[in-house]
Design a protein around this motif. Sequence first.
Motif, short mmCIF file in Angstrom:
data_model
loop_
_atom_site.label_atom_id
_atom_site.label_comp_id
_atom_site.label_asym_id
_atom_site.label_seq_id
_atom_site.Cartn_x
_atom_site.Cartn_y
_atom_site.Cartn_z
N THR A 50 1.59 4.47 -5.66
CA THR A 50 1.98 3.24 -5.27
C THR A 50 3.36 2.83 -6.21
O THR A 50 3.49 3.22 -7.37
N PRO A 92 -1.91 10.17 -2.38
CA PRO A 92 -3.21 9.43 -2.99
C PRO A 92 -3.15 8.94 -4.50
O PRO A 92 -2.50 9.65 -5.30
N GLY A 93 -3.00 7.66 -4.75
CA GLY A 93 -2.72 7.18 -6.13
C GLY A 93 -1.41 6.88 -6.44
O GLY A 93 -1.21 6.32 -7.37
#
Length: 469
Positions: A410, A407-408
């Motif tokens: 990228t 998550p988070g």
Amino acid sequence: MTPAIPPAMDRPHFIGIGGAGMSGIAKILARRGARVAGSDAKDSETAAALRALGVEVHVGHAAAHLADDASSVVVSSAIRADNPELAEATRRGVPAVHRSEALAALMTGLRTIAVAGTHGKTTTTSMLAVALTRLGLSPSYAIGGDLDVPGSNAEAGTGDLFVAEADESDRSFHRYRPEVAVVLNVELDHHANYASMEEIYESFEIFASRVRAGGTLVINADQAGARELTARLADRQKLRIVTYGEAPEADFRVVRVVPDRLTSEVTVAIGGEDVPARELAFRVAVPGRHYAHNAVAALAAGVAAGVPAEELAHALGFYTGVRRRLQLMGEAAGVQVVDSYAHHPTEMAADLEAIRGGTEGGRVLVAFQPHLFSRTKELAEEMGRALALADACLVLGIYPAREDPIPGVTSELIVDAARAHGADVRSVADKSAVPDAVAGIAGPGDIVLTMGAGDVTELGPQILARLSG
């Protein structure tokens, strides 16, 4: 000499047989007479090359692909327990053999040169394999990339030398017992398996301890991590250490590197207690100082194995590269397209600096695909700093390989870091949009670099076709 095939390896089934490391082992076994089979997620040129050797290659994974009389299943660390073929092998009691165990078994009875380090393993291993082959020594070798010539990543030679990459990513290099071990550099990578530099040092110390009695450790005299490792090994009386690099005290000292477009002329001064002091000069058919240092590491390793330095230096000049290691894919509309496997910031910066020396005034443009969520999480800032060495760069989405998303995390983390370092950078969410984007900014004299360890390599031919159009 042809070593005997270990019993567990006479009818092996490789899960993920198309991978660089797995396919090399499969090729050697097939050439030694084993009945080899395997599967991979998709068909490929590698699968075709294996079939040409008589290997049965299935596309996709299914329990039915495992033959009734399979002697083992060979797996890498990327294969999960729920893989249907591995699950079927477990149900039947067919032993699972890790890739590194299979490779270690192939080394039995041979004099092994194992090349380790965070970067440069494939290049250094392949340089040495090409040179030893050129000298008629017929080495066996297993490399993490296909040689430009003869176009394969493995060979089952008839000589007594085996040259192999030693992969630290999952600590599998602890399984080897080399006569000559090479450590090119020591840096923190593979964050899913190593939590700190201390763990990295401990792992490389174990690798060094595996060198056979009377053997040699060849190690970088310049890189900070390698120097620290050398200091930690100083009290090991039975380990002969030979150093290389630009440091004045190096046994194989790089005197000068003269770039000439996509090649380099290297001069090395050889000293030390056992070798008469003299200078040797030879040409390396790949650009950049770091590749020149890889060639000197290969030279030092070959000499440690008993090969005359002058003969080996001359033979290194016949090395023409490895696919995906600054491989020239072609030229169209005055633009050269080069493919790079670099995915760690140190590798990225080194390849960009090397390419910069061959542009003759043109620009360096990069299409970069980050590899692994964990690596991006830890090294986004450093990746962005490296990309700032390019004149313009396109950043694709993260290639996940064996990992689940975090998550988070990228590729925007890299884009933001690159912008903070002054880079001309933008995101490209759709990989298929890259050829048009490149064609819109590239001009005669520029070099376009497709960079990353994932499937970004597929873009080279597409970019060339778009430029031609």
